[in-house]
Design an enzyme around this catalytic site. Structure first.
Site, PDB file in Angstrom:
ATOM      1  N   CYS A 256       0.825  -1.215   0.000  1.00 20.64           N
ATOM      2  CA  CYS A 256       0.000   0.000   0.000  1.00 20.64           C
ATOM      3  C   CYS A 256       0.854   1.258   0.000  1.00 20.64           C
ATOM      4  CB  CYS A 256      -0.935  -0.008   1.205  1.00 20.64           C
ATOM      5  SG  CYS A 256      -0.089  -0.105   2.788  1.00 20.64           S
TER       6      CYS A 256
ATOM      7  N   HIS B 207      -1.795   1.759   7.261  1.00 14.86           N
ATOM      8  CA  HIS B 207      -2.242   1.626   5.866  1.00 14.86           C
ATOM      9  C   HIS B 207      -2.083   2.953   5.144  1.00 14.86           C
ATOM     10  CE1 HIS B 207      -4.162  -0.174   2.513  1.00 14.86           C
ATOM     11  NE2 HIS B 207      -5.332   0.429   2.644  1.00 14.86           N
TER      12      HIS B 207
ATOM     13  N   ASN C 228      -8.812   3.597  -1.902  1.00 16.89           N
ATOM     14  CA  ASN C 228      -8.093   2.469  -1.324  1.00 16.89           C
ATOM     15  C   ASN C 228      -7.474   1.646  -2.456  1.00 16.89           C
ATOM     16  OD1 ASN C 228      -7.120   0.695   0.558  1.00 16.89           O
ATOM     17  ND2 ASN C 228      -9.115   0.151   1.426  1.00 16.89           N
TER      18      ASN C 228
END
Ligand SMILES: *[C@@H]1O[C@H](CO)[C@@H](O)[C@H](O)[C@H]1NC(C)=O
Length: 328
Positions: free
Chosen positions: A104, A274, A294
C-alpha cells in the site's frame, strides 16, 4: 461496567472464529455514520489483512513540513472531488489492487504521483506511474511486500525517478504490477491469496516487452517530498492546488468491513498502518469527511473508495499526509 463483563461481550467479536456477518451487524448497531458488510477482504481473515497493511509510519514525522501559507484568500469549497476538477487525468479515478502484498505504501505513492504528473503537465503526461518499480527496486524503502515507508517512496522518486506501469497483466507502461490479483474464493479462478507473498525482483529495464520506450527514457522525476501540516485547511489547499496526496492511518479490525458512509472507529484492535490517497472531501449527514481511494479493488467499499471522518484526526490520518511535485 466491570471488565470481566466487557471481555465477555467483546472477546467473541474479535476472535477469528466470530462470524463475519455477526461482526458487521454488531458494527452497524453501534453507530450510524457508516455501514459494515462482509467482503473479499474480511473473507481473507485478519492475518491476511495484517500482511496487507504495509505502511511503516515512524519516519513520516521527519519529512520537512511544507511552510503554511496564508489561506485567507483561498476559497475552500465545502466539497471537492479531484476527479471532477481534472477529468482529463484518468488515473485519479482508478482504484488499484495491491493483492496479497503489503505494498500500500508504494501503490498509494505511485497513484498520487501519477495524478500529480498529469495535473502539473496540464494533462500532457497521463500515465500510471509504476508502483512495481518502487516496491521492488527501492532498497531503502523498507521490505517490499512486508511493508515499507511511504516517505521513502517519494524520496526514491526524487532521486532515481520512476517509470510508467499499469495494472497486472495490463501491458501498459514500462513496468506493470507483477503480482496477480488473488482470491480466497476458489470459484473466482484466481490464485489463492497467501500470507507470505514474495516481493517481485527488481529490473532496470522495461518488463513489458511491448513497450516502445527504454527504461531510462521513461523515468519521471519528482522534487523533494514534504509533509503537510495536520490542519484541515492546509491539506485541502494542497489537494486543490496540486492534486491527490498520500496519507497513512491506523487500521483497526472494523475498517475492513467498510461498505459505505463515513468511517469512524467503532471497535476492534489496531491491526496495522495503511497508506491510501486522499482525493477530496465533503459532508454527509452532517459529518465532514475525506474522500479516499483504497487499493483493495473496486469491489471493496464505495467502488474502491471510502469516506473517513474529517477534522478529528481520525485514526491519525491528518498527521501523516505527504506529497511531492513533479520535476518537469
Ligand atoms: C491506469 O490504470 C487504470 C487501472 O488501474 C486504468 O483504468 C487506466 O486506463 C490506466 N491509464 C491511465 C492513463 O489512466
Amino acid at each position: 461496567m466491570n471488565s470481566l463483563l466487557l471481555i465477555t461481550l467483546v472477546a467473541p467479536l474479535l476472535s477469528l472464529k466470530a462470524n463475519s456477518h455477526d461482526i458487521a451487524e454488531r458494527i452497524n448497531s453501534m453507530q450510524s455514520t457508516w455501514k459494515a458488510q462482509p467482503n473479499h477482504v474480511t473473507e481473507r481473515g485478519i492475518e491476511n489483512l495484517k500482511k496487507m497493511l504495509g505502511a511503516r509510519l515512524e519516519k513520516i514525522q521527519f519529512l520537512p513540513v511544507k511552510p503554511e501559507r496564508r489561506l485567507i484568500n483561498l476559497n475552500i469549497p465545502d466539497s471537492f472531488d479531484a476527479r471532477s476538477k481534472w477529468p482529463g487525468c484518468t488515473t485519479i479515478s482508478s482504484v488499484k489492487d495491491q493483492s496479497d502484498c503489503g505494498s500500500c505504501w508504494a501503490v498509494a505513492a505511485a497513484s498520487s504521483m501519477s495524478d500529480r504528473l498529469c495535473i502539473a503537465s496540464g494533462g500532457k503526461i497521463n500515465v500510471n506511474i509504476s508502483s512495481e518499480q518502487v516496491l521492488s527496486c527501492c532498497s531503502y524503502c523498507g521490505d517490499g511486500c512486508n511493508g515499507g515507508y511511504p516517505d521513502e517512496a517519494w524520496k526514491y522518486a526524487s532521486r532515481a525517478g520512476i517509470v510508467s506501469g499499469g495494472d497486472y497483466g495490463s501491458d501498459e507502461g514500462c513496468q506493470p504490477y507483477a503480482i496477480s490479483p488473488c482470491s480466497s474464493n476458489p470459484t473466482k479462478g484466481l490464485p489463492r491469496c497467501v500470507d507470505d507473498v514474495d516481493t517481485p525482483m527488481c529490473y532496470r529495464e522495461c518488463t513489458n516487452i511491448f513497450y516502445r520506450r527504454s527504461f531510462y527514457n521513461d523515468l519521471h522525476k519528482f522534487q523533494s517530498p514534504y509533509r503537510i501540516s495536520s490542519s484541515v485547511a492546509s491539506i485541502q489547499a494542497e489537494i486543490m492546488e496540486n492534486g491527490p496526496v498520500e496519507a497513512a492511518f491506523t487500521v483497526y479490525a472494523d475498517f475492513n468491513y467498510y461498505n459505505r458512509g463515513v468511517y469512524q472507529y467503532t471497535f476492534g484492535r489496531a491491526v496495522g498502518g495503511h497508506a491510501i490517497r486522499i482525493i477530496g472531501w465533503g459532508t454527509e449527514n452532517n459529518v465532514d469527511y475525506w474522500l479516499c481511494a483504497n487499493s483493495w479493488t473496486p469491489s471493496w467499499g464505495e467502488g474502491g473508495f471510502f469516506k473517513i471522518a474529517r477534522g478529528t484526526n481520525e485514526c491519525g490520518i491528518e498527521d501523516s499526509v505527504i506529497a511531492g511535485l513533479p520535476d518537469l
